[in-house]
Motif scaffolding. Structure first.
Motif, PDB file in Angstrom:
ATOM      1  N   GLU A  18       0.832  -1.209   0.000  1.00  0.00           N
ATOM      2  CA  GLU A  18       0.000   0.000   0.000  1.00  0.00           C
ATOM      3  C   GLU A  18       0.862   1.253   0.000  1.00  0.00           C
ATOM      4  OE1 GLU A  18      -2.160   2.006   3.648  1.00  0.00           O
ATOM      5  OE2 GLU A  18      -3.373   0.333   2.900  1.00  0.00           O
ATOM      6  N   GLY A  19       1.891   1.248   0.832  1.00  0.00           N
ATOM      7  CA  GLY A  19       2.790   2.395   0.890  1.00  0.00           C
ATOM      8  C   GLY A  19       3.690   2.496  -0.327  1.00  0.00           C
ATOM      9  N   PHE A  20       4.219   1.368  -0.752  1.00  0.00           N
ATOM     10  CA  PHE A  20       5.161   1.352  -1.875  1.00  0.00           C
ATOM     11  C   PHE A  20       4.527   1.931  -3.138  1.00  0.00           C
ATOM     12  CE2 PHE A  20       7.546  -0.549  -5.367  1.00  0.00           C
ATOM     13  CZ  PHE A  20       8.864  -0.467  -4.928  1.00  0.00           C
ATOM     14  N   TYR A  21       3.265   1.602  -3.361  1.00  0.00           N
ATOM     15  CA  TYR A  21       2.579   2.060  -4.573  1.00  0.00           C
ATOM     16  C   TYR A  21       1.723   3.308  -4.335  1.00  0.00           C
ATOM     17  CZ  TYR A  21       3.996  -2.414  -6.535  1.00  0.00           C
ATOM     18  OH  TYR A  21       4.735  -3.486  -6.991  1.00  0.00           O
ATOM     19  N   GLY A  22       1.757   3.809  -3.101  1.00  0.00           N
ATOM     20  CA  GLY A  22       0.941   4.961  -2.767  1.00  0.00           C
ATOM     21  C   GLY A  22       1.781   6.149  -2.324  1.00  0.00           C
ATOM     22  N   ALA A  23       1.274   6.851  -1.335  1.00  0.00           N
ATOM     23  CA  ALA A  23       1.941   8.045  -0.813  1.00  0.00           C
ATOM     24  C   ALA A  23       2.204   7.859   0.674  1.00  0.00           C
ATOM     25  CB  ALA A  23       1.080   9.283  -1.037  1.00  0.00           C
ATOM     26  N   PHE A  24       3.242   8.508   1.170  1.00  0.00           N
ATOM     27  CA  PHE A  24       3.585   8.397   2.586  1.00  0.00           C
ATOM     28  C   PHE A  24       4.441   9.587   3.002  1.00  0.00           C
ATOM     29  CE2 PHE A  24       6.411   5.775  -0.034  1.00  0.00           C
ATOM     30  CZ  PHE A  24       7.631   6.389   0.188  1.00  0.00           C
ATOM     31  N   LYS A  25       4.509   9.787   4.302  1.00  0.00           N
ATOM     32  CA  LYS A  25       5.342  10.837   4.868  1.00  0.00           C
ATOM     33  C   LYS A  25       6.676  10.240   5.312  1.00  0.00           C
ATOM     34  CE  LYS A  25       1.360  13.456   6.539  1.00  0.00           C
ATOM     35  NZ  LYS A  25       0.636  13.941   7.745  1.00  0.00           N
ATOM     36  N   THR A  26       7.736  11.021   5.128  1.00  0.00           N
ATOM     37  CA  THR A  26       9.089  10.563   5.452  1.00  0.00           C
ATOM     38  C   THR A  26       9.771  11.585   6.344  1.00  0.00           C
ATOM     39  OG1 THR A  26       9.239   9.480   3.295  1.00  0.00           O
ATOM     40  CG2 THR A  26      11.312   9.877   4.447  1.00  0.00           C
ATOM     41  N   GLN A  27      10.567  11.074   7.291  1.00  0.00           N
ATOM     42  CA  GLN A  27      11.409  11.958   8.087  1.00  0.00           C
ATOM     43  C   GLN A  27      12.752  11.285   8.326  1.00  0.00           C
ATOM     44  OE1 GLN A  27       9.447  12.757  11.793  1.00  0.00           O
ATOM     45  NE2 GLN A  27       9.102  10.617  12.268  1.00  0.00           N
ATOM     46  N   TYR A  28      13.706  12.048   8.883  1.00  0.00           N
ATOM     47  CA  TYR A  28      15.041  11.533   9.148  1.00  0.00           C
ATOM     48  C   TYR A  28      15.193  11.179  10.617  1.00  0.00           C
ATOM     49  CZ  TYR A  28      16.777  13.020   4.579  1.00  0.00           C
ATOM     50  OH  TYR A  28      16.997  13.155   3.227  1.00  0.00           O
ATOM     51  N   LYS A  29      15.797   9.992  10.871  1.00  0.00           N
ATOM     52  CA  LYS A  29      16.234   9.668  12.227  1.00  0.00           C
ATOM     53  C   LYS A  29      17.539  10.399  12.528  1.00  0.00           C
ATOM     54  CE  LYS A  29      14.478   4.916  12.124  1.00  0.00           C
ATOM     55  NZ  LYS A  29      14.849   3.494  12.307  1.00  0.00           N
ATOM     56  N   ASP A  30      18.404  10.440  11.517  1.00  0.00           N
ATOM     57  CA  ASP A  30      19.635  11.224  11.584  1.00  0.00           C
ATOM     58  C   ASP A  30      19.982  11.641  10.155  1.00  0.00           C
ATOM     59  OD1 ASP A  30      20.932   9.025  10.368  1.00  0.00           O
ATOM     60  OD2 ASP A  30      21.479   8.181  12.304  1.00  0.00           O
ATOM     61  N   LYS A  31      21.250  11.947   9.879  1.00  0.00           N
ATOM     62  CA  LYS A  31      21.613  12.522   8.586  1.00  0.00           C
ATOM     63  C   LYS A  31      21.274  11.626   7.399  1.00  0.00           C
ATOM     64  CE  LYS A  31      25.384  15.518  10.166  1.00  0.00           C
ATOM     65  NZ  LYS A  31      26.839  15.804  10.072  1.00  0.00           N
ATOM     66  N   ALA A  32      21.346  10.305   7.581  1.00  0.00           N
ATOM     67  CA  ALA A  32      21.156   9.416   6.432  1.00  0.00           C
ATOM     68  C   ALA A  32      20.098   8.349   6.645  1.00  0.00           C
ATOM     69  CB  ALA A  32      22.489   8.741   6.084  1.00  0.00           C
ATOM     70  N   ASP A  33      19.557   8.239   7.856  1.00  0.00           N
ATOM     71  CA  ASP A  33      18.658   7.147   8.212  1.00  0.00           C
ATOM     72  C   ASP A  33      17.211   7.614   8.126  1.00  0.00           C
ATOM     73  OD1 ASP A  33      17.658   4.788   9.067  1.00  0.00           O
ATOM     74  OD2 ASP A  33      18.591   4.812  11.043  1.00  0.00           O
ATOM     75  N   LEU A  34      16.495   7.113   7.131  1.00  0.00           N
ATOM     76  CA  LEU A  34      15.108   7.509   6.891  1.00  0.00           C
ATOM     77  C   LEU A  34      14.131   6.630   7.675  1.00  0.00           C
ATOM     78  CD1 LEU A  34      15.239   7.870   3.007  1.00  0.00           C
ATOM     79  CD2 LEU A  34      14.998   9.759   4.629  1.00  0.00           C
ATOM     80  N   VAL A  35      12.977   7.199   7.999  1.00  0.00           N
ATOM     81  CA  VAL A  35      11.859   6.423   8.522  1.00  0.00           C
ATOM     82  C   VAL A  35      10.584   6.979   7.904  1.00  0.00           C
ATOM     83  CG1 VAL A  35      11.598   7.880  10.571  1.00  0.00           C
ATOM     84  CG2 VAL A  35      10.700   5.536  10.589  1.00  0.00           C
ATOM     85  N   THR A  36       9.682   6.094   7.519  1.00  0.00           N
ATOM     86  CA  THR A  36       8.410   6.525   6.953  1.00  0.00           C
ATOM     87  C   THR A  36       7.280   6.137   7.900  1.00  0.00           C
ATOM     88  OG1 THR A  36       7.783   4.483   5.789  1.00  0.00           O
ATOM     89  CG2 THR A  36       9.363   5.955   4.690  1.00  0.00           C
ATOM     90  N   GLU A  37       6.106   6.673   7.623  1.00  0.00           N
ATOM     91  CA  GLU A  37       4.950   6.320   8.442  1.00  0.00           C
ATOM     92  C   GLU A  37       4.629   4.833   8.325  1.00  0.00           C
ATOM     93  OE1 GLU A  37       1.096   7.870   6.860  1.00  0.00           O
ATOM     94  OE2 GLU A  37       2.409   8.806   5.369  1.00  0.00           O
ATOM     95  N   TYR A  38       5.042   4.203   7.211  1.00  0.00           N
ATOM     96  CA  TYR A  38       4.769   2.778   7.048  1.00  0.00           C
ATOM     97  C   TYR A  38       5.707   1.902   7.861  1.00  0.00           C
ATOM     98  CZ  TYR A  38       0.996   3.341   3.768  1.00  0.00           C
ATOM     99  OH  TYR A  38      -0.220   3.648   3.218  1.00  0.00           O
ATOM    100  N   ASP A  39       6.942   2.356   8.130  1.00  0.00           N
ATOM    101  CA  ASP A  39       7.803   1.631   9.075  1.00  0.00           C
ATOM    102  C   ASP A  39       7.086   1.490  10.414  1.00  0.00           C
ATOM    103  OD1 ASP A  39      10.913   1.566   7.973  1.00  0.00           O
ATOM    104  OD2 ASP A  39       9.795   3.274   7.188  1.00  0.00           O
TER     105      ASP A  39
END
Length: 258
Positions: A18-39
């Motif tokens: 659902e997330g992969f083919y849709g839309a989601f919000k993303t933020q950074y844990k640190d400089k290079a480590d991403l987390v999305t609402e789907y995580d």
């Protein structure tokens, strides 16, 4: 017990798709480590399901666990291994659940719902992908070997970690057939178990990255150690997995990490 994992992972996979083919919000844990609402969403979905299936085990999820050290027993959950791939719509992404007891990998499931590949393994019962039994490759020399590796998020903050990445590639690249960097350690380990890769190594991974993949490799006939060749522990900083035949050579040539 491992059969309990398959339907749980399948259901969680629908959320990932659902997330992969849709839309989601993303933020950074640190400089290079991403987390999305789907995580976060997938982990919240998995926690009660896994507790119901394994009521006597403590569960450690990537997005919820705040500790720095890990016990020898527990269930280790990565809701999206390969979050950067997920964000960029690269299909090398997976949901990983590994069960460890007394310092040993006993069960694991890794599901890539985008490619519909379900990897399952149980200690003493073998490793499988979509029902087909897995076996490590038959390569016997580094010259024949296709290796996988990864770049730690600490490459931006730790000169030692970055140095290990660069030094190990400098040491190994002239000796092997080639190197690949796909960006999801759990799936890289599954591909070692499948015989696609002859070996894999990385630095600064966490238990949820490798807990399931380790039992895959071991049940497919491979070997997993630290970069020094010792038994792998959940709190170790380095990991090497291979088909076993090239393991000693890989340990000898990979270089050092202090």
């Amino acid at each position: 017990m491992i059969m309990q994992l398959e339907p749980i992972l399948k259901e969680a996979g629908e959320l990932l798709k659902e997330g992969f083919y849709g839309a989601f919000k993303t933020q950074y844990k640190d400089k290079a480590d991403l987390v999305t609402e789907y995580d976060v969403l997938i982990e919240k979905f998995l926690m009660p399901k896994l507790k119901g299936a394994y009521p006597n085990d403590e569960i450690f999820g990537e997005e919820s666990y705040k500790g720095n050290t890990f016990p020898k027993s527990g269930i280790f959950v990565d809701p999206i291994d390969g979050t950067t791939n997920f964000v960029h719509r690269l299909p090398h992404v997976g949901i990983s659940v590994g069960v460890w007891r007394d310092g040993k990998a006993v069960e694991g499931g890794v599901y890539n719902p985008i490619l519909d590949e379900m990897y399952l393994a149980q200690k003493g019962s073998g490793a499988f992908c979509n029902g087909t039994r897995l076996h490590v490759s038959q390569s016997t020399t580094l010259q024949e070997a296709l290796l996988a590796t990864g770049f730690p998020y600490t490459k931006n903050s730790s000169p030692m970690d970055l140095g290990f990445v660069l030094n190990s590639m400098t040491n190994l690249l002239p000796l092997v057939r080639d190197l690949r960097r796909y960006g999801a350690a759990s799936l890289d380990l599954c591909l070692v178990a499948k015989g696609t890769f002859d070996g894999f190594y990385e630095i600064n991974l966490k238990p949820w990255d490798v807990a399931a993949g380790i039992v895959m490799v071991e049940e497919a006939g491979g070997k997993v150690t630290t970069h020094e060749g010792g038994a792998y522990d959940m709190n170790d900083r380095t990991i090497i997995a291979s088909n076993g035949a090239i393991h000693e050579a890989l340990v000898n040539e990979i270089g050092f990490y202090e």
